[in-house]
Motif scaffolding. Structure first.
Motif, PDB file in Angstrom:
ATOM      1  N   GLY A   1       0.894  -1.323  -0.006  1.00  0.00           N
ATOM      2  CA  GLY A   1      -0.002  -0.038   0.103  1.00  0.00           C
ATOM      3  C   GLY A   1       0.684   1.310  -0.118  1.00  0.00           C
ATOM      4  N   GLY A   2       2.016   1.104   0.638  1.00  0.00           N
ATOM      5  CA  GLY A   2       2.949   2.316   0.577  1.00  0.00           C
ATOM      6  C   GLY A   2       3.367   2.398  -0.889  1.00  0.00           C
ATOM      7  N   GLY A   3       3.776   1.513  -1.646  1.00  0.00           N
ATOM      8  CA  GLY A   3       4.052   1.685  -3.044  1.00  0.00           C
ATOM      9  C   GLY A   3       2.796   2.389  -3.971  1.00  0.00           C
ATOM     10  N   VAL A   4       1.630   1.835  -3.645  1.00  0.00           N
ATOM     11  CA  VAL A   4       0.548   2.570  -4.112  1.00  0.00           C
ATOM     12  C   VAL A   4       0.371   3.754  -3.942  1.00  0.00           C
ATOM     13  CG1 VAL A   4      -2.072   2.425  -4.460  1.00  0.00           C
ATOM     14  CG2 VAL A   4      -0.713   0.283  -4.389  1.00  0.00           C
ATOM     15  N   ALA A   5       0.690   4.298  -2.538  1.00  0.00           N
ATOM     16  CA  ALA A   5       0.660   5.611  -2.203  1.00  0.00           C
ATOM     17  C   ALA A   5       1.723   6.472  -3.035  1.00  0.00           C
ATOM     18  CB  ALA A   5       0.791   5.669  -0.704  1.00  0.00           C
TER      19      ALA A   5
ATOM     20  N   ALA B   1       9.643   4.139   8.602  1.00  0.00           N
ATOM     21  CA  ALA B   1      10.139   2.765   8.395  1.00  0.00           C
ATOM     22  C   ALA B   1      10.415   2.451   9.866  1.00  0.00           C
ATOM     23  CB  ALA B   1      11.582   2.945   7.919  1.00  0.00           C
ATOM     24  N   ALA B   2      10.408   0.969  10.025  1.00  0.00           N
ATOM     25  CA  ALA B   2      10.797   0.572  11.179  1.00  0.00           C
ATOM     26  C   ALA B   2      12.225   0.552  11.440  1.00  0.00           C
ATOM     27  CB  ALA B   2      10.300  -0.930  11.420  1.00  0.00           C
ATOM     28  N   ASP B   3      12.943   0.439  12.380  1.00  0.00           N
ATOM     29  CA  ASP B   3      14.433   0.342  12.614  1.00  0.00           C
ATOM     30  C   ASP B   3      14.915  -0.796  12.244  1.00  0.00           C
ATOM     31  OD1 ASP B   3      13.463  -0.952  14.876  1.00  0.00           O
ATOM     32  OD2 ASP B   3      14.689   0.329  16.338  1.00  0.00           O
ATOM     33  N   ALA B   4      14.222  -2.008  12.207  1.00  0.00           N
ATOM     34  CA  ALA B   4      14.459  -3.274  11.641  1.00  0.00           C
ATOM     35  C   ALA B   4      13.631  -3.725  10.404  1.00  0.00           C
ATOM     36  CB  ALA B   4      14.553  -4.120  12.628  1.00  0.00           C
ATOM     37  N   ASP B   5      13.597  -2.914   9.419  1.00  0.00           N
ATOM     38  CA  ASP B   5      12.460  -3.107   8.322  1.00  0.00           C
ATOM     39  C   ASP B   5      13.141  -4.319   7.178  1.00  0.00           C
ATOM     40  OD1 ASP B   5      10.432  -2.464   6.203  1.00  0.00           O
ATOM     41  OD2 ASP B   5       9.994  -0.811   7.819  1.00  0.00           O
ATOM     42  N   MET B   6      12.626  -4.061   6.069  1.00  0.00           N
ATOM     43  CA  MET B   6      13.215  -4.890   4.908  1.00  0.00           C
ATOM     44  C   MET B   6      14.240  -4.386   4.242  1.00  0.00           C
ATOM     45  SD  MET B   6      10.824  -6.344   1.746  1.00  0.00           S
ATOM     46  CE  MET B   6       9.565  -7.435   2.843  1.00  0.00           C
ATOM     47  N   ALA B   7      14.680  -3.117   4.450  1.00  0.00           N
ATOM     48  CA  ALA B   7      15.667  -2.636   3.850  1.00  0.00           C
ATOM     49  C   ALA B   7      16.302  -2.011   5.081  1.00  0.00           C
ATOM     50  CB  ALA B   7      15.405  -1.604   2.830  1.00  0.00           C
TER      51      ALA B   7
ATOM     52  N   GLY C   1      -3.824  15.118  -0.576  1.00  0.00           N
ATOM     53  CA  GLY C   1      -3.323  16.266   0.085  1.00  0.00           C
ATOM     54  C   GLY C   1      -1.928  15.973   0.695  1.00  0.00           C
ATOM     55  N   ARG C   2      -1.886  15.086   1.679  1.00  0.00           N
ATOM     56  CA  ARG C   2      -0.606  14.736   2.173  1.00  0.00           C
ATOM     57  C   ARG C   2      -0.539  13.286   2.363  1.00  0.00           C
ATOM     58  NH1 ARG C   2       2.132  17.960   6.920  1.00  0.00           N
ATOM     59  NH2 ARG C   2       2.253  19.777   5.949  1.00  0.00           N
ATOM     60  N   LEU C   3       0.600  12.682   2.331  1.00  0.00           N
ATOM     61  CA  LEU C   3       1.180  11.404   2.125  1.00  0.00           C
ATOM     62  C   LEU C   3       1.942  10.607   2.968  1.00  0.00           C
ATOM     63  CD1 LEU C   3       0.427   9.601  -0.714  1.00  0.00           C
ATOM     64  CD2 LEU C   3       2.498  10.130  -1.668  1.00  0.00           C
ATOM     65  N   VAL C   4       1.448   9.333   3.704  1.00  0.00           N
ATOM     66  CA  VAL C   4       2.569   8.845   4.392  1.00  0.00           C
ATOM     67  C   VAL C   4       2.865   7.523   3.803  1.00  0.00           C
ATOM     68  CG1 VAL C   4       2.786   7.574   6.757  1.00  0.00           C
ATOM     69  CG2 VAL C   4       1.518   9.934   6.574  1.00  0.00           C
ATOM     70  N   THR C   5       3.880   7.144   3.529  1.00  0.00           N
ATOM     71  CA  THR C   5       4.575   5.772   2.896  1.00  0.00           C
ATOM     72  C   THR C   5       5.249   5.002   3.932  1.00  0.00           C
ATOM     73  OG1 THR C   5       6.503   6.682   1.990  1.00  0.00           O
ATOM     74  CG2 THR C   5       4.614   7.039   0.727  1.00  0.00           C
ATOM     75  N   ALA C   6       4.835   3.901   4.476  1.00  0.00           N
ATOM     76  CA  ALA C   6       5.452   3.332   5.453  1.00  0.00           C
ATOM     77  C   ALA C   6       5.971   1.841   4.976  1.00  0.00           C
ATOM     78  CB  ALA C   6       4.392   2.747   6.636  1.00  0.00           C
ATOM     79  N   SER C   7       7.240   1.456   5.329  1.00  0.00           N
ATOM     80  CA  SER C   7       7.916   0.204   4.898  1.00  0.00           C
ATOM     81  C   SER C   7       7.858   0.120   3.347  1.00  0.00           C
ATOM     82  CB  SER C   7       7.226  -0.710   5.792  1.00  0.00           C
ATOM     83  OG  SER C   7       7.521  -0.578   7.169  1.00  0.00           O
ATOM     84  N   ALA C   8       7.850   0.832   2.633  1.00  0.00           N
ATOM     85  CA  ALA C   8       7.841   0.941   1.267  1.00  0.00           C
ATOM     86  C   ALA C   8       9.149   1.489   0.760  1.00  0.00           C
ATOM     87  CB  ALA C   8       6.704   2.006   0.768  1.00  0.00           C
ATOM     88  N   ASN C   9       9.913   0.598   0.006  1.00  0.00           N
ATOM     89  CA  ASN C   9      10.992   0.632  -0.530  1.00  0.00           C
ATOM     90  C   ASN C   9      10.968   1.481  -2.279  1.00  0.00           C
ATOM     91  OD1 ASN C   9      12.193  -0.738   1.639  1.00  0.00           O
ATOM     92  ND2 ASN C   9      11.423  -2.566   0.434  1.00  0.00           N
TER      93      ASN C   9
END
Length: 275
Positions: free
Chosen positions: A106-110, A206-212, A122-130
């Motif tokens: 969903g972050g990639g879609v965002a 992002a998380a401090d221990a994410d996929m990247a 308006g505003r955007l939040v992308t979480a854990s999206a490389n």
């Protein structure tokens, strides 16, 4: 296993948009916020935290193509195409530049909503999206190569499979969804130049221990004019586009979406005074 269920009933409806019958639920009141789930999940995966968003906004919780209660259609799983779905949903609902929060897929879609339809949001939040495939840890790329129909049998004890079997219009399509997700993850991508040109105020989470590694998300922030100078006493040195970065402690790619900290950080950014 962690439950993704939500004790609060939403108002579930379907919208025929862009050639797909999208399922969505609405919660709360206020400025509209579209909330986009991760791969192999559904809007329901935000169940434990949706009320934290709905306390401040009217939340539109969407099930993306082939996920949850939205049946698949004859096209690949592609974040750009799904962004067009959400843009069409915005028009269908008559929303005035809603904010968008997306996690993982969903972050990639965002991101692509920001790239392709900046005038609609308006505003955007992308979480854990490389933003580029090469940033993902090598061992994770190896695991992604195993995602396909043959893995369906091994996923029967996972919350992803159990949710799909419970709510999908065609539960037998789960192997097909795995094939499409696997094919999507196998494609190389690098959206650095699109990010550099982003016109929508964006919070990179992002998380401090994410996929990247955290350095990837710092790099993304740098493309958005962040981290190049002191912020200044009056915040005059912050990114000119209103962008921001949050690395959340003690989390991983796999529990980010359940975290009240994620919801709090996202809402705080969305509710900042707009320039």
């Amino acid at each position: 296993m962690t439950s993704w269920s939500n004790d609060t009933a939403g108002n579930g409806q379907y919208a025929e948009v862009n050639g797909i019958n999208l399922y969505y639920e609405t919660y709360g009141e206020g400025r509209p916020l579209i909330l986009l789930h991760g791969g192999l999940g559904s809007g329901e995966m935000f169940g434990p935290v949706v009320s934290l968003f709905a306390d401040h906004h009217q939340v539109i919780l969407v099930d993306l193509q082939g996920h949850g209660r939205t049946a698949d259609i004859d096209r690949p799983i592609d974040v750009a195409l799904m962004a067009d779905d959400i843009a069409a949903l915005i028009d269908h609902l008559g929303l005035d530049r809603p904010d968008v929060v997306g996690y993982s897929l969903g972050g990639g879609v965002a991101w692509h909503l920001g790239f392709r339809h900046p005038e609609k949001i308006g505003r955007l939040v992308t979480a854990s999206a490389n933003i580029k495939r090469s940033a993902i840890y090598a061992e994770m790329l190896g695991q992604q190569q195993q995602v396909g129909a043959a893995a369906a049998e091994f996923m029967k004890d996972t919350p992803m499979y159990q949710l799909y079997q419970r709510v999908a219009p065609r539960p037998e399509d789960f192997p097909q969804l795995l094939d499409k997700i696997g094919a999507a993850m196998a494609k190389d991508f690098d959206f650095s130049e699109e990010v550099r040109a982003m016109r929508v105020p964006t919070l990179v989470v992002a998380a401090d221990a994410d996929m990247a590694p955290p350095s990837h998300y710092v790099e993304v922030f740098g493309l958005l004019d962040g981290g190049h100078r002191d912020g200044g006493w009056m915040a005059e040195g912050r990114p000119a586009g209103g962008h921001a970065l949050a690395i959340l402690p003690g989390l991983t790619h796999y529990n980010m979406f359940l975290s009240p900290l994620f919801a709090t950080v996202a809402v705080n950014f969305l509710d900042e005074e707009k320039n």
